[in-house]
Write an enzyme that holds these catalytic residues in place. Structure first.
Site, mmCIF file in Angstrom:
data_model
loop_
_atom_site.group_PDB
_atom_site.id
_atom_site.type_symbol
_atom_site.label_atom_id
_atom_site.label_comp_id
_atom_site.label_asym_id
_atom_site.label_seq_id
_atom_site.Cartn_x
_atom_site.Cartn_y
_atom_site.Cartn_z
ATOM 1 N N LYS A 247 1.134 -1.559 0.009
ATOM 2 C CA LYS A 247 0.243 0.055 -0.357
ATOM 3 C C LYS A 247 1.368 1.582 -0.169
ATOM 4 O O LYS A 247 1.654 1.324 0.617
ATOM 5 C CB LYS A 247 -1.084 0.016 0.855
ATOM 6 C CG LYS A 247 -2.053 0.701 0.965
ATOM 7 C CD LYS A 247 -2.828 1.045 2.095
ATOM 8 C CE LYS A 247 -3.849 2.688 2.243
ATOM 9 N NZ LYS A 247 -4.660 1.995 4.396
ATOM 10 N N LYS B 190 -2.126 -1.252 -3.571
ATOM 11 C CA LYS B 190 -2.699 -0.535 -3.710
ATOM 12 C C LYS B 190 -2.614 0.808 -4.412
ATOM 13 O O LYS B 190 -1.370 1.148 -3.220
ATOM 14 C CB LYS B 190 -3.727 -0.351 -2.626
ATOM 15 C CG LYS B 190 -4.748 0.875 -2.143
ATOM 16 C CD LYS B 190 -4.816 0.572 -0.652
ATOM 17 C CE LYS B 190 -5.885 2.304 -0.449
ATOM 18 N NZ LYS B 190 -6.331 1.941 0.769
HETATM 19 C C1 PBG Z 1 -7.635 2.721 5.731
HETATM 20 C C2 PBG Z 1 -7.457 2.977 4.266
HETATM 21 C C3 PBG Z 1 -7.353 4.194 3.270
HETATM 22 C C4 PBG Z 1 -8.354 3.946 2.187
HETATM 23 C C5 PBG Z 1 -8.824 2.133 2.811
HETATM 24 N N1 PBG Z 1 -8.314 2.279 3.701
HETATM 25 C C6 PBG Z 1 -6.838 5.571 2.638
HETATM 26 C C7 PBG Z 1 -5.364 5.445 3.300
HETATM 27 O O1 PBG Z 1 -4.809 4.962 4.250
HETATM 28 O O2 PBG Z 1 -5.647 6.770 3.875
HETATM 29 C C8 PBG Z 1 -8.183 4.087 0.720
HETATM 30 C C9 PBG Z 1 -9.392 3.916 -0.445
HETATM 31 C C10 PBG Z 1 -9.504 5.193 -1.317
HETATM 32 O O3 PBG Z 1 -9.258 5.448 -1.821
HETATM 33 O O4 PBG Z 1 -10.493 4.606 -1.829
HETATM 34 N N2 PBG Z 1 -5.863 2.866 6.289
#
Ligand code: PBG
Length: 325
Positions: A195, A248
């Site tokens: 991520k 992601k």
């Molecule tokens: C939480 C999380 C996030 C997303 C999914 N789970 C946000 C972040 O890390 O700030 C983002 C998903 C999206 O932008 O659609 N940790």
């Protein structure tokens, strides 16, 4: 060589479907749902046209409408009424995600796969994904127990898969241990393994109310410049017991999806995130691009790169589109 070989021969609309290499199927889709404990009717998210926060009274209907489209899975994000320093409302028996899962399971039945996003940022007052020290450091190890507890609470409510997204080191093994100790040995973990620290999460933070009050997420999310590090992250999560691994965002990281699928041959998910969705919506609203074509091309590119499944805010639109073909 030309003129014997003519690549255009098979490009007619008649032959195209026959020689198509990649296909998108409704079975590939995972649909996100936001559920907000503080509202009584659905509330549209400003930066994500067509996407709503559901209330605890409407979330099961929403899940049912997703299931009716043939989409096999949803992933739930909770927005609690109260937040505190340590994210207490992430794991109570009667907190928002736990209630939502129970409501969905009792109305929709067991065929729809209910995944739960497992992170603390929606539940902490500072909005970070972990415990925070007085000097504003994000603390890894004290966060792990809480993630384990939260996973068990989701499992008890009836969730089918937990999806840890906080990028804490050791989170998968902490969650696996907690699930196993509580007789949830068969519950799979889908880890947000690679991520990145991305600008494309912007609209999500409005959607989930998970913006942070200081700093950023760079001390735990990955540097967009790195690839080998993603492979190491994934290798560790697999060793710790992840069943599905996720990359992601998706479209700015197609090379990562490709390498991960090639290297590990694991069930691989990609998260087509809020900013990727919002950009298409915004451009389409301005008449600058064709929304349907942009949606199709985006999702097929993710599949082509190697993703087996795609989390996307376009899930319902794409399912309708696939049905109409
Ligand atoms: C939480 C999380 C996030 C997303 C999914 N789970 C946000 C972040 O890390 O700030 C983002 C998903 C999206 O932008 O659609 N940790």
């Amino acid at each position: 060589m030309f003129p014997i070989t003519r690549m255009r021969r098979l490009r007619s609309s008649k032959f195209r479907p026959l020689v198509r290499e990649t296909r998108l199927d409704v079975q590939d889709l995972i649909c996100p749902i936001f559920v907000d404990e503080t509202i009584s009717k659905p509330f549209e998210i400003n930066s994500m046209p067509g996407i709503f926060r559901q209330s605890l009274d409407t979330v099961a209907d929403e899940a049912a409408s997703i299931a009716e489209l043939g989409i096999p899975a949803i992933i739930i994000f909770g927005i609690p009424a109260e937040k505190d320093e340590t994210g207490t409302h992430a794991y109570g028996e009667n907190d928002v995600v736990q209630k939502a899962v129970r409501a969905i399971k009792s109305q929709v039945g067991n065929d729809l796969i209910v995944m739960t996003d497992l992170c603390l940022c929606e539940y902490t007052s500072h909005g970070h994904c972990g415990m925070v020290s007085d000097s504003h450091e994000i603390l890894n190890d004290p966060t792990l127990d809480i993630l384990g507890k939260t996973a068990v609470s989701h499992a008890r409510a009836g969730a089918d898969i937990v999806a840890p997204s906080g990028m804490m080191d050791g989170m998968v093994s902490a969650i696996r241990g907690a699930l196993d100790d509580n007789d949830f040995k068969d519950m799979p973990i889908m880890s947000y393994a690679a991520k990145y620290c991305s600008a494309f999460y912007g609209p999500f933070r409005e959607a989930a109310g998970s913006g942070f009050s200081f700093g950023d997420r760079a001390s735990y999310q990955m540097d967009p410049a790195n690839t080998d590090e993603a492979l190491r992250e994934v290798a560790l999560d697999i060793e710790e017991g992840a069943d599905i691994i996720m990359v992601k965002p998706a479209m700015t990281y197609l090379d990562i999806i490709y390498r991960i699928k090639k290297n590990f041959k694991m069930p691989t998910a990609a998260y087509h995130v809020s900013g990727e969705f919002a950009m298409i919506k915004a451009a389409a609203r301005n008449g600058w691009i064709d929304e349907k074509r942009a949606m199709n091309e985006s999702l097929i590119s993710i599949k082509r790169a190697g993703a087996d499944m795609i989390l996307t805010y376009f899930a319902k639109d794409m399912a309708l589109e696939l049905r109409s073909r």
